[in-house]
Enzyme design. Sequence first.
Site, short mmCIF file in Angstrom:
data_model
loop_
_atom_site.label_atom_id
_atom_site.label_comp_id
_atom_site.label_asym_id
_atom_site.label_seq_id
_atom_site.Cartn_x
_atom_site.Cartn_y
_atom_site.Cartn_z
N SER A 1 -7.77 4.19 9.09
CA SER A 1 -8.38 3.72 7.85
C SER A 1 -6.89 3.11 6.59
CB SER A 1 -7.98 5.14 7.65
OG SER A 1 -8.82 5.34 6.23
N ASP B 1 -14.83 2.53 7.03
CA ASP B 1 -14.13 3.88 6.65
C ASP B 1 -14.81 4.32 5.65
OD1 ASP B 1 -11.66 4.43 6.55
OD2 ASP B 1 -11.25 3.69 4.15
N ARG C 1 -14.22 12.92 7.58
CA ARG C 1 -12.96 13.46 8.59
C ARG C 1 -12.61 14.73 7.14
NH1 ARG C 1 -9.14 8.71 7.70
NH2 ARG C 1 -7.88 9.81 8.32
N LYS D 1 -8.78 -1.70 5.57
CA LYS D 1 -8.93 -2.14 4.33
C LYS D 1 -7.75 -2.86 3.90
CE LYS D 1 -8.97 2.54 3.27
NZ LYS D 1 -9.02 3.74 2.45
N HIS E 1 0.58 -1.26 0.05
CA HIS E 1 0.30 0.03 0.10
C HIS E 1 1.20 1.21 0.30
CE1 HIS E 1 -3.41 2.67 0.24
NE2 HIS E 1 -2.70 3.39 1.19
N1 URA Z 1 -5.06 7.32 2.49
C1 URA Z 1 -6.10 6.46 3.55
O1 URA Z 1 -6.84 5.08 2.73
N2 URA Z 1 -7.42 6.52 4.95
C2 URA Z 1 -6.58 7.65 5.10
O2 URA Z 1 -6.84 8.39 6.06
C3 URA Z 1 -5.93 8.69 4.41
C4 URA Z 1 -4.89 8.19 3.43
#
Ligand code: URA
Length: 429
Positions: A186, A164, A171, A190, A85
């Site tokens: 967050s 999320d 947010r 995932k 990621h």
């Molecule tokens: N990427 C994400 O998936 N979540 C965040 O909070 C910031 C960047």
Amino acid sequence: MNGFAAVEVIAAKRDRAELSGDQIDWVIGAYTRGEVAEEQMSALLMAILLNGMTSAEIARWTTAMIDSGTRLDLTAVGRPTVDKHSTGGVGDKISLPLAPLVAACGAAVPQLSGRGLGHTGGTLDKMESIPGWRATLSPAEMIAQLSSVGAVICAASADLAPADRKLYALRDVTATVESIPMIAASIMSKKIAEGTAALVLDVKVGSGAFMKDQERAAQLARTMVELGERAGVRTSALLTDMSTPLGSAVGNAVEVVESVEVLAGGGPADVVELTVALAREMVALAGLDADPAQVLASGRAMDRWRAMVAAQGGDPDAALPQPRYREQVAADEAGVVQRLDARAVGVAAWRLGAGRERREHDVQAAAGILCLVTPGETVTAGQQLFELHTDTPDRFPAALADLADAVVLASPGTIVETSPLIMEVIRHP
Ligand code: URA
């Protein structure tokens, strides 16, 4: 589970108390079901941003977000699973050559990706410039492709950590994105829900990144590595420089072209270096004994790319979309490139149509920028610095304005020190 009063949970965090596991489970579940009002969750998010969370709170918050949806089970894949990621950067096309490279090393790479919003671009937008390629796969199709090809890049289903999605949107409009505990929860909710057994994080640092300074980036990386390990996912992180774009191509189709060059054994040195470094880390976490540099040179990663594209309906031999309009930017004077600012290039590419302003907007497959110089390079007066691509030429003036100060030249003959691409590696102790 017993209900709580949202106002009491907010007050506890306002007063710097540690939230209990039950309070966290309740507030995430109730908010996802629409039973906690947006203004109450907004207040809680701001209290978290200001007062932080303990490791136990972050871990429970992450688990509650995972439990708001379905966790994928990849045990049927039959190869070690490992994913990457990136926190997002300009010209960051690394997933494209990396997923097939790691597959060619013997692992299975389940890259659930997103579309871009803002100046950093999205992997799915890039892949969708390949004629016929489709981003949406069912879980069964994904598992079948991971077993046969070893790599998949596809859209995350709506059922992957739905809490999320809702929280991220809130947010975004309440100036609370910057909280490290919430960014970590967050991202990791995932990735853990996706079912991968191992994960390498590419945490970007610099003007084109979410994290502008190395200390905060390292703190984010350590938080995510700990969250992954607590959840049984072997996790490590690379902090990498994002003060200048990765490679020369920034956009959609242009980044696919550059990725294919890397798979063919060429491509920009920085893209190759980062692809191989991340692949090495992934292969090690997956417990495999392959040398990614050798595998890349052998052409086997290119074979996997072609199979991966074709498995999702894409034609790996098809011509990619070309822009209807091009414009060039030349250097006013001679000098040595001291800085090529990632953020300015990212914003300019976004203005040309490579990115979207709002979630519901489409992107232009052919829009983007080619950066024709790199930091440390000597340029002559009149030498081309950038080539801009778009289908809508009324976008050129704003993009050109963004690029006006993107290149800083030092006087000819100056020795310019370029920063290392890989700044730090963070592994679980
Ligand atoms: N990427 C994400 O998936 N979540 C965040 O909070 C910031 C960047």
